[in-house]
Design an enzyme around this catalytic site. Structure first.
Site, PDB file in Angstrom:
ATOM      1  N   HIS A 165      14.122  -9.992   7.438  1.00 56.65           N
ATOM      2  CA  HIS A 165      14.885 -10.796   6.476  1.00 56.65           C
ATOM      3  C   HIS A 165      13.990 -11.980   6.081  1.00 56.65           C
ATOM      4  CE1 HIS A 165      18.076 -13.656   5.258  1.00 56.65           C
ATOM      5  NE2 HIS A 165      18.868 -12.615   5.124  1.00 56.65           N
TER       6      HIS A 165
ATOM      7  N   ASP B 259      15.330 -11.782  16.133  1.00 59.26           N
ATOM      8  CA  ASP B 259      16.349 -12.136  15.146  1.00 59.26           C
ATOM      9  C   ASP B 259      17.545 -11.222  15.413  1.00 59.26           C
ATOM     10  OD1 ASP B 259      18.009 -12.201  12.965  1.00 59.26           O
ATOM     11  OD2 ASP B 259      16.417 -12.069  11.460  1.00 59.26           O
TER      12      ASP B 259
ATOM     13  N   GLN C  45      21.971  -9.351  12.950  1.00 56.75           N
ATOM     14  CA  GLN C  45      22.766  -8.135  12.734  1.00 56.75           C
ATOM     15  C   GLN C  45      23.144  -7.439  14.041  1.00 56.75           C
ATOM     16  OE1 GLN C  45      24.030  -7.085   9.883  1.00 56.75           O
ATOM     17  NE2 GLN C  45      23.002  -8.639   8.653  1.00 56.75           N
TER      18      GLN C  45
ATOM     19  N   LYS D 159      28.656 -13.849  11.337  1.00 55.18           N
ATOM     20  CA  LYS D 159      28.527 -12.390  11.376  1.00 55.18           C
ATOM     21  C   LYS D 159      29.176 -11.826  12.641  1.00 55.18           C
ATOM     22  CE  LYS D 159      24.165 -12.605   8.859  1.00 55.18           C
ATOM     23  NZ  LYS D 159      24.249 -12.057   7.517  1.00 55.18           N
TER      24      LYS D 159
ATOM     25  N   CYS E 203      17.765  -9.893   0.753  1.00 53.91           N
ATOM     26  CA  CYS E 203      16.836 -10.896   1.311  1.00 53.91           C
ATOM     27  C   CYS E 203      15.722 -10.221   2.119  1.00 53.91           C
ATOM     28  CB  CYS E 203      17.567 -11.915   2.188  1.00 53.91           C
ATOM     29  SG  CYS E 203      18.740 -12.897   1.298  1.00 53.91           S
TER      30      CYS E 203
END
Ligand code: PMP
Length: 407
Positions: A124, A201, A204, A227, A365
């Protein structure tokens, strides 16, 4: 079929029963943000209506109550990700701010000219641009792990990129475009073999995969509250104490200091050293409530439901002629990215919206990844704990109509 209390769950999310464009809402944009259950909204309402007061400052009752609720949220977050200590849990505005924090503080403390950072071609922008800014400031070099045609990482090339100049690896746990679950355990092990720390990261992954930072042995793990069925404007940076202790602070102000004078300022202990100014304590408390909410349903149960839904969605979408899928690696979950032959993703998304179906279209993104596949964007349907097979059927019917309209 698992026994999953889907109706009760859906009732917790009032937004799911609102119509959109005269049709029942089908919300498949969970990769961008998840919806918020009553329990989370109520927890935040309770702060404003009953205990609101700035934290860590007052001797008065409200301030103490609010501080306790805020620190309790930190405890919940530490437990949620399996951190060794609450000192390792820093509240940020989200994943983006968490990664920027590391780029600034780790960068300033440990990195210099020609040091290398490895990221991947599926990142991202928030795990690309902070390192590019650091490149400008400190002269570091970015190395990129390529992505295979099926949307998996080229692990052979990753091993080739690791070298004595490598000072950090920063990769996504789960791709927001391809749904690929990256072999982060292997990446961490290989990097640690040459004493290189790893940032994951988790934007998600945190809502779809079990995360235990100690088992993973990652050095940093970043994610966002919005999220994970929590509020916007709040996120977490997990960092190993040994790194956080050595890293210089990145923002200065109240809260992050021990003492201030014009001759010498000293910094607060962890985690406060990295939390300058009044934090969004209401959102932090909301995030704690979201973690409680997920915990009450049971993370394993949610994963089972989502895996079944994902498989069903992929099978059904595959039956539509002219579909081109992006991300077909064996290990993937939570979202499906695709294009329909001859139809621009934006047009498809707009027509689906008219039918009450919310999907994301565009580059997500992740423009370098779009370049890798030579496409301007995709249509992405991303799932959450409240989605159903009937909603997948509605998406399939919607896409068939889109195809008919474009003849
Ligand atoms: N990384 C990934 C993989 C993401 O999907 C996102 C959000 N789309 C982010 C980082 C950034 O998250 P936020 O905007 O909440 O900071």
């Amino acid at each position: 079929m698992i026994n999953y209390p889907i109706e009760a769950i859906r009732r917790d999310f009032p937004i799911l029963s609102r119509p959109v464009n005269g049709r029942p809402l089908v919300y498949f944009d969970n990769g961008a943000t998840t919806q918020t259950p009553n329990q989370v909204v109520k927890a935040m309402e309770k702060v404003y209506l009953e205990i609101n007061s700035n934290i860590h400052r007052g001797v008065h009752t409200l301030s103490n109550l609010c501080t306790e609720a805020f620190e309790n949220a930190r405890k919940k977050a530490a437990k949620y990700v399996g951190a060794a200590s609450e000192k390792e849990v820093i509240f940020t505005r989200g994943t983006t701010e968490a990664i920027n924090l590391v780029a600034h503080s780790f960068g300033e403390t440990f990195l210099g000219k020609d040091d290398e950072i490895i990221i991947s071609a599926m990142e991202h922008h928030s795990n690309i641009v902070p390192w590019q800014l650091l490149q400008k400031r400190a002269g570091i070099i970015l190395r990129i792990i390529p992505v295979n045609d099926d949307g998996s990482l080229d692990m052979e090339e990753f091993h080739n990129l690791l070298n004595p100049k490598t000072k950090l690896v920063a990769v996504t746990h789960l791709s927001n475009v391809l749904g690929t679950i990256n072999p982060v355990e292997k990446i961490i092990e290989a990097a640690h073999n040459i004493n290189v720390p790893v940032l994951i990261d988790g934007a998600q992954a945190i809502q779809h995969l079990p995360v235990d930072v100690q088992k993973l042995d990652c050095d940093f793990y970043a994610f966002s509250g919005h999220k994970l069925y929590g509020p916007t404007g709040i996120g977490i940076l997990y960092g190993k104490e040994k790194w956080l202790n050595e890293m210089v602070p990145w923002q200065g102000g109240g809260e992050m200091i021990q003492s201030v004078s014009f001759e010498k300022t000293t910094f607060n202990e962890l985690p406060y050293k990295f939390e300058a100014g009044t934090p969004d304590y209401v959102a932090a408390i909301g995030l704690g409530a979201a973690m409680d909410y997920v915990g009450a349903i049971g993370f394993d149960t949610i994963c089972e439901h989502e895996t079944e839904l994902f498989q069903y969605a992929f099978d059904r979408l595959s039956s539509i002629e002219g579909m081109q899928f992006y991300g077909t690696a064996e290990k993937r979950t939570s979202l499906i990215s695709f294009l329909i032959k001859g139809i621009h993703p934006f047009d498809a998304g707009t027509l689906l919206d008219k039918m009450g179906i919310a999907v994301r279209t565009g580059h997500h993104c992740a423009q370098p990844l779009m370049d890798r596949f030579n496409i301007p964007g995709t249509i992405r349907a991303s799932f959450g704990l409240y989605n159903t097979k009937q909603e997948v059927d509605a998406l399939v019917d919607g896409l068939i109509k889109v195809k008919q309209l474009f003849g």
